[in-house]
Design an enzyme around this catalytic site. Structure first.
Site, short mmCIF file in Angstrom:
data_model
loop_
_atom_site.label_atom_id
_atom_site.label_comp_id
_atom_site.label_asym_id
_atom_site.label_seq_id
_atom_site.Cartn_x
_atom_site.Cartn_y
_atom_site.Cartn_z
N HIS A 134 -1.17 6.65 4.47
CA HIS A 134 0.20 6.32 4.82
C HIS A 134 1.09 7.52 4.51
O HIS A 134 1.14 7.98 3.38
CB HIS A 134 0.68 5.10 4.04
CG HIS A 134 -0.21 3.90 4.20
ND1 HIS A 134 -0.30 3.20 5.39
CD2 HIS A 134 -1.07 3.30 3.34
CE1 HIS A 134 -1.16 2.21 5.24
NE2 HIS A 134 -1.65 2.25 4.01
N ALA B 88 0.80 -1.22 0.00
CA ALA B 88 0.00 0.00 0.00
C ALA B 88 0.83 1.27 0.00
O ALA B 88 0.28 2.37 0.04
CB ALA B 88 -0.92 0.00 1.22
N ASN C 89 1.58 -3.70 8.14
CA ASN C 89 2.51 -4.25 7.15
C ASN C 89 3.34 -3.16 6.49
O ASN C 89 4.50 -3.39 6.11
CB ASN C 89 1.75 -5.04 6.09
CG ASN C 89 1.35 -6.43 6.56
OD1 ASN C 89 2.13 -7.12 7.20
ND2 ASN C 89 0.14 -6.83 6.25
#
Length: 274
Positions: free
Chosen positions: A227, A131, A197
């Site tokens: 993120h 991601a 992750n």
């Protein structure tokens, strides 16, 4: 390609749908590893939804049975326990493995075991960007040393349900952003195995688990799974912010993770890798 898939949940099924829509020709084989109690349902689902994806479809329940089908590539998307159980023997067999559950490598002993298994088998353990973006640059800068990496992961409160965040934040009634975790990437990946992750990916690509600083945030105003990270190195400085839509049926996982794995598979099949 003879493709092995460890897991048949949300990520795996979304990935297979994208493969079915984008591949120019069927796979030679698709072999799916599931828990024994889920095997019958998986077989029925494969036959109903993915019959055109591969010339041969098979469901197995362990790594030995998977390896008997001689996959040319295996994709893990079933969680940390599946990495422990199935990935080492696949690597030792000489078969490359793409791992989605990168946070599993926060277990230092498991990381050593996986690297040793890959070396023994002459295989590659492939860690996709998932991601997050800019991992190629981070890994390149890491060779020079002196990295400082700070990561902040923000998700809507419901994405943190069932995690230790519930012990410190009222996720149901939250009205503003709340930072509930501050620490390093190893701690984040250990305590939030389904949510962190990205922190593990950045750590492995750059400064390492202990040196990668992490903040995790529940934010009712978050536009998706956000993120953000900054990198300072003797060679360059950069910051990145990515707003990901969550995967359908799983608020914890960004849908771009699926496309990252799809890219890895297509790079193996096509004449050009990018």
């Amino acid at each position: 390609m003879r493709l092995g898939m460890i897991g048949f949940g949300n990520i795996a099924q979304t990935l297979l749908k994208q493969l079915a829509e984008t591949l120019e020709a069927p796979l030679e084989l698709l072999a799916v590893v599931t828990l024994p109690e889920l095997a019958d349902d998986a077989e029925a689902h494969l036959a109903a939804e993915f019959a055109v994806l591969a010339d041969e479809l098979v469901v197995v329940t362990d790594a030995d049975a998977l390896l008997q089908r001689k996959p040319s590539l295996v994709v893990e998307c079933a969680g940390h326990a599946a990495v422990v159980s199935h990935v080492p023997p696949v690597l030792r067999s000489g078969t490359d493995v793409v791992i989605v559950s990168i946070g599993a490598l926060s277990d230092a002993a498991l990381e050593v075991e996986l690297r040793s298994a890959a070396a023994a088998g002459g295989a590659r353990l492939v860690l996709p960007a998932g991601a997050v973006g800019g991992v190629d640059l981070l890994a390149a800068l890491g060779a020079a040393g002196g990295l400082e990496v700070r990561y902040r992961g923000s998700k809507p409160p419901r994405a943190w349900s069932g995690t230790p965040a519930e012990e410190t934040v009222d996720l149901v009634n939250l009205t503003e952003a709340a930072t509930f975790f501050t620490g390093n990437a190893r701690e984040a990946a250990r305590d939030f195995p389904k949510n962190a992750n990205v922190a593990a990916t950045l750590a492995l690509a750059g400064a390492g688990f202990e040196a990668t600083r992490v903040e995790l945030v529940a934010d009712p105003a978050a536009p998706g799974n956000v993120h953000e990270y900054s990198v300072t190195s003797p060679l360059a400085k950069y910051t990145m912010r990515i707003e990901n839509l969550p995967s359908a049926g799983n608020a914890r996982t960004s849908v771009s993770t699926v496309y990252s794995v799809l890219r890895e598979i297509r790079n193996r099949i096509g004449p050009v890798a990018i």
